[in-house]
Write an enzyme that holds these catalytic residues in place. Structure first.
Site, PDB file in Angstrom:
ATOM      1  N   ASP A   1     114.380 -11.433  55.678  1.00  0.00           N
ATOM      2  CA  ASP A   1     114.460 -10.845  54.345  1.00  0.00           C
ATOM      3  C   ASP A   1     115.841 -11.102  53.743  1.00  0.00           C
ATOM      4  O   ASP A   1     116.804 -11.422  54.441  1.00  0.00           O
ATOM      5  CB  ASP A   1     114.195  -9.345  54.452  1.00  0.00           C
ATOM      6  CG  ASP A   1     113.643  -8.743  53.163  1.00  0.00           C
ATOM      7  OD1 ASP A   1     113.629  -9.440  52.138  1.00  0.00           O
ATOM      8  OD2 ASP A   1     113.221  -7.566  53.200  1.00  0.00           O
TER       9      ASP A   1
ATOM     10  N   GLU B   1     119.693 -13.434  49.059  1.00  0.00           N
ATOM     11  CA  GLU B   1     119.919 -13.832  47.669  1.00  0.00           C
ATOM     12  C   GLU B   1     121.227 -13.286  47.106  1.00  0.00           C
ATOM     13  O   GLU B   1     121.866 -13.918  46.264  1.00  0.00           O
ATOM     14  CB  GLU B   1     118.767 -13.341  46.771  1.00  0.00           C
ATOM     15  CG  GLU B   1     117.389 -13.757  47.238  1.00  0.00           C
ATOM     16  CD  GLU B   1     116.733 -12.687  48.100  1.00  0.00           C
ATOM     17  OE1 GLU B   1     115.583 -12.910  48.525  1.00  0.00           O
ATOM     18  OE2 GLU B   1     117.364 -11.637  48.351  1.00  0.00           O
TER      19      GLU B   1
ATOM     20  N   ASP C   1     108.949  -8.604  46.294  1.00  0.00           N
ATOM     21  CA  ASP C   1     108.582  -7.222  45.973  1.00  0.00           C
ATOM     22  C   ASP C   1     107.780  -7.151  44.682  1.00  0.00           C
ATOM     23  O   ASP C   1     108.328  -7.047  43.579  1.00  0.00           O
ATOM     24  CB  ASP C   1     109.841  -6.363  45.859  1.00  0.00           C
ATOM     25  CG  ASP C   1     110.595  -6.280  47.170  1.00  0.00           C
ATOM     26  OD1 ASP C   1     110.034  -6.689  48.198  1.00  0.00           O
ATOM     27  OD2 ASP C   1     111.742  -5.818  47.162  1.00  0.00           O
TER      28      ASP C   1
END
Length: 754
Positions: A417, A420, A483
């Site tokens: 995950d 970024e 998400d």
């Protein structure tokens, strides 16, 4: 980034210099370099106090032509750079000069420069047809009021030309009219931001363009100059590659040969994944209740995933099980694996200050620092978190060592995950340019984890569930869509993102079934189940609520079981398409454009796709089951009902929760397995070949779990019958002709035509 104020003027404080005419030209056997003045030179005095733009044309690979445009060449280069796999291996490129015209040809692609005319470059296909061109204002540099220096390129858009790709973008599928910044961001699925930014776009005219710059690339796609695709970087040089077709598949094949082909995920990863969800409460009892519940309801389950709170709060990431919740992790993992499950664990590259790894990483210099020498920290996501410096080989080995402990406990794969939120006011161990590293960080992060999995689990057994990526990230599958909200709109957003990513060279893509944010209505959940289980990879996951099917009613249980079993039966077909993705770069989930590039009706479709070469899937985005979709030419057969429809035509249908438009392509030979309980069973045991009309002469190959051919089946028409011959195996199989009869055989089977 926009520089102009309408057609005639520049924005306040912006000054642009455009290549205007060629003042000198150096031509070699396989490349040429032009020196372009930024104004018309009438006499010697005009050569003073005026820039030249250096334009180099070359070919890094067959069918690929690179253009490097430079203003000042003395700027130090600190990297990082994309790894180009075919570069330097020889492209067979050759130059030709006739009068004022110079051409460089590589395979079916040519770039042409006329040094006597106004500045410009034309890109031609093998038939001499113009694909695109750098026109009058297409090569430039611009200075902005903030002191920025930007290199700018424009490529002409043809009438009716569509642009796709640029990573996993949730904005409209066709990118015409959009402004796009290639800049990693954690922005969800309902904004212009993207987790996976790729400076590559594909054109409906049969070519692609890759901007070889890992930092921020700003695109104006018919949005500033409406007849141009403009891209710019804040730098002294810009390099881009025009990539030949003629088909979109050919473009992707050349592009992925250059930036990397996807690895082949293990067969078990194609089954259903179930997670704890994010902020829900869970322990071994909860996990076991989920696994028991799936088994009691006969829903096959392949992978169980532990999300963030398997670790203690405030300590992500320390890679230590929370002992209050999981006092016996090794025993728990062993018990789960005894039930045939694979185990996935959530990780990220951020180290919270409270984690013991913070002090350890700080001591050894494994954490990113700011120019003052302090460790870079902030409190977004985790209190006082720092960032692992993957440019440091020792830091990579340290990070892998922490993960190896989990692998030794029985973990099979990782959900990588984040990646970024990478700062630009930092200093990297290897001296990388912070702006260029912002997007590229994810490549180092995912490569670090994937390489460990390949080393410890073996080639062909490595798989990630990754959120962030850039060009080349397709080498480390699988990627999921981030998400999304629990709504029909978010379901459609997710599909648009997946289709854009597929046209950016990524072979495998998934999403959170039911949506991540919020709790879906049962109608949304059931529709998303069908979509998710007809995707490359399939995962049930949520944020504040569980995603076990019985939370959404008995019918949701039935839908989950039906489509999981269907996906398992499709595995001989799906894994064959996965092998094709590894071999050629053609994605498993394919925008209609890829399979039908000559059908104008397919060029804007963003609510349906081809799953492999022969299955049309149109997810239902309504509670009542109404769905509108397009079928290309020919007679298509619904896989579940046998109903046929004829295209080209738009269709309106209504489907129950146990169905959706799922049509078999004319001429298909669809291999279906007999085992509906697992994705990695014996695919040749009880194999059925579903043969559609028009399949004469077709050969289909069923791979083994390593991707090698296990058996091939060829369809031949003999009078009023179809004969199917097997090679590579003598195991019995069944042939079923759509709308006709069936037969069994070993080696061959013959079926009378209806």
């Amino acid at each position: 980034m926009k520089f102009t104020d309408g057609f005639w003027l520049m924005r306040d404080g912006v000054h642009a210099s455009y290549a205007t005419e060629v003042r000198d030209l150096h031509v070699s056997d396989d490349h040429f370099t032009a020196y372009a003045a930024v104004k018309h030179v009438e006499h010697r005095g005009h050569t003073l106090n005026s820039p030249l733009i250096t334009v180099e044309c070359f070919s890094p690979a067959e069918g690929v032509i690179g253009v490097r445009t430079t203003h000042h060449a003395g700027k130090a280069h600190h990297g990082p750079d994309f790894v180009l796999h075919d570069a330097g291996r020889g492209s067979g490129a050759r130059t030709r000069r006739e009068g004022s015209v110079t051409e460089l040809t590589s395979g079916p692609l040519t770039v042409r420069l006329d040094s006597d005319g106004p500045w410009g470059l034309a890109f031609l296909d093998a038939d001499g047809r113009r694909l695109t061109a750098v026109e009058a204002k297409g090569t430039a540099f611009a200075r902005t009021p903030d002191g920025g220096h930007h290199m700018v390129t424009q490529l002409a858009l043809g009438v009716g030309e569509y642009i796709y790709g640029l990573g996993e973008r949730f904005t409209p599928y066709v990118k015409n009219g959009q402004s796009v910044d290639i800049w990693q961001a954690d922005g969800g699925t309902s904004s212009e931001q993207a987790y996976k930014n790729v400076p590559f776009h594909l054109s409906s005219r049969g070519y692609g363009v890759f901007v070889n710059h890992p930092g921020k690339v700003s695109y104006e796609i018919g949005s500033e100059s409406v007849g141009q695709v403009q891209f710019s970087v804040e730098d002294q040089s810009i390099e881009f590659y025009v990539i030949a077709g003629p088909t979109p598949k050919d473009v992707l094949a050349r592009y992925t040969a250059l930036t990397g082909r996807p690895a082949l995920p293990p067969a078990w990863s194609f089954g259903l994944w179930l997670t704890t969800s994010f902020c829900t409460s869970y322990d071994e009892e909860t996990v076991t209740s989920f696994v028991d519940g799936m088994a009691e309801r006969n829903i096959p389950l392949s992978v169980f995933h532990f999300d963030c709170f398997w670790m203690r709060e405030y300590q992500w990431s320390d890679f230590q099980w929370d002992p209050r919740t999981f006092p016996d992790p090794e025993g728990m993992l062993a018990r789960l694996k005894e039930r045939g499950l694979r185990i996935s664990m959530w990780i990220n590259p951020y180290i919270a200050q409270k984690s013991a790894l913070f002090a350890e990483g700080a001591h050894h210099g494994y954490l990113v620092r700011n120019p003052r020498g302090d460790i870079w920290q902030w409190d977004l996501w985790q209190a006082g978190m720092a960032l692992v410096d993957f440019t440091n080989p020792a830091a990579r080995a340290w990070f892998q060592g922490k993960l190896k402990t989990l692998l030794d406990q029985g973990v099979d794969c990782f959900k990588t995950d984040f990646g970024e939120r990478v700062p630009t006011d930092v200093v990297w161990h290897d001296g990388s340019d912070p702006e260029r590293m912002h997007n590229y960080y994810t490549q180092l992060y995912n490569a670090c984890v994937f390489e460990l999995l390949e080393k410890e689990r073996g080639e062909g057994e490595a798989v990630l569930f990754a959120r962030s990526a850039t060009a080349g990230g397709q080498q480390f599958p699988v990627h999921w869509g981030g998400d999304c909200f629990a709504s029909f709109n978010a379901m459609a957003e997710s599909l648009r993102g997946g289709l854009s990513l597929s046209l950016s060279g990524f072979g495998f893509w998934s999403h959170d079934i039911g949506g991540f944010e919020g709790t879906p209505d049962p109608e949304v959940f059931k529709r998303w189940l069908a979509f998710g289980l007809l995707s490359s990879h399939s995962r049930l996951h949520g944020n504040m609520s569980y995603r076990v099917p019985w939370e959404f009613g008995d019918e949701a249980v039935e839908v989950a079981r039906q489509f999981t079993e269907l996906k398992h039966r499709l595995m001989p077909y799906l894994y064959g398409a996965a092998v094709e993705a590894r071999r050629s770069g053609t994605p498993l989930m394919r925008p209609m454009l890829l399979e039908f590039p000559d059908d104008p009706g397919c060029r804007t479709l963003d609510r349906q796709y081809m799953l492999g070469p022969d299955l049309l899937v149109a997810p239902v985005f309504t509670a009542d089951g109404d769905v509108e979709f397009y079928v290309p030419e020919g007679t298509w057969t619904h896989l579940l009902t046998g109903v046929t429809v004829t295209g080209p035509a738009w269709r309106r249908e209504r489907h129950g929760f146990d169905s959706l438009p799922l049509y078999v392509r004319p001429g298909a030979v669809l291999p279906l397995g007999a085992d509906d309980q697992r994705p990695d069973g014996d695919w040749l045991d009880g194999l059925t070949l579903l043969v559609a009309p028009g399949a004469e002469g077709r050969t289909v190959t069923v791979p083994d779990h390593g991707g090698a051919p296990a058996a091939a089946y060829t369809v031949v028409r003999e009078g009023s019958a179809l004969r199917v011959s097997a090679s590579g195996t003598d195991r019995p199989f069944r042939v079923r002709v759509v709308g006709g009869g069936s037969a069994r055989g070993s080696g061959e089977a013959t079926v009378p035509l209806p």
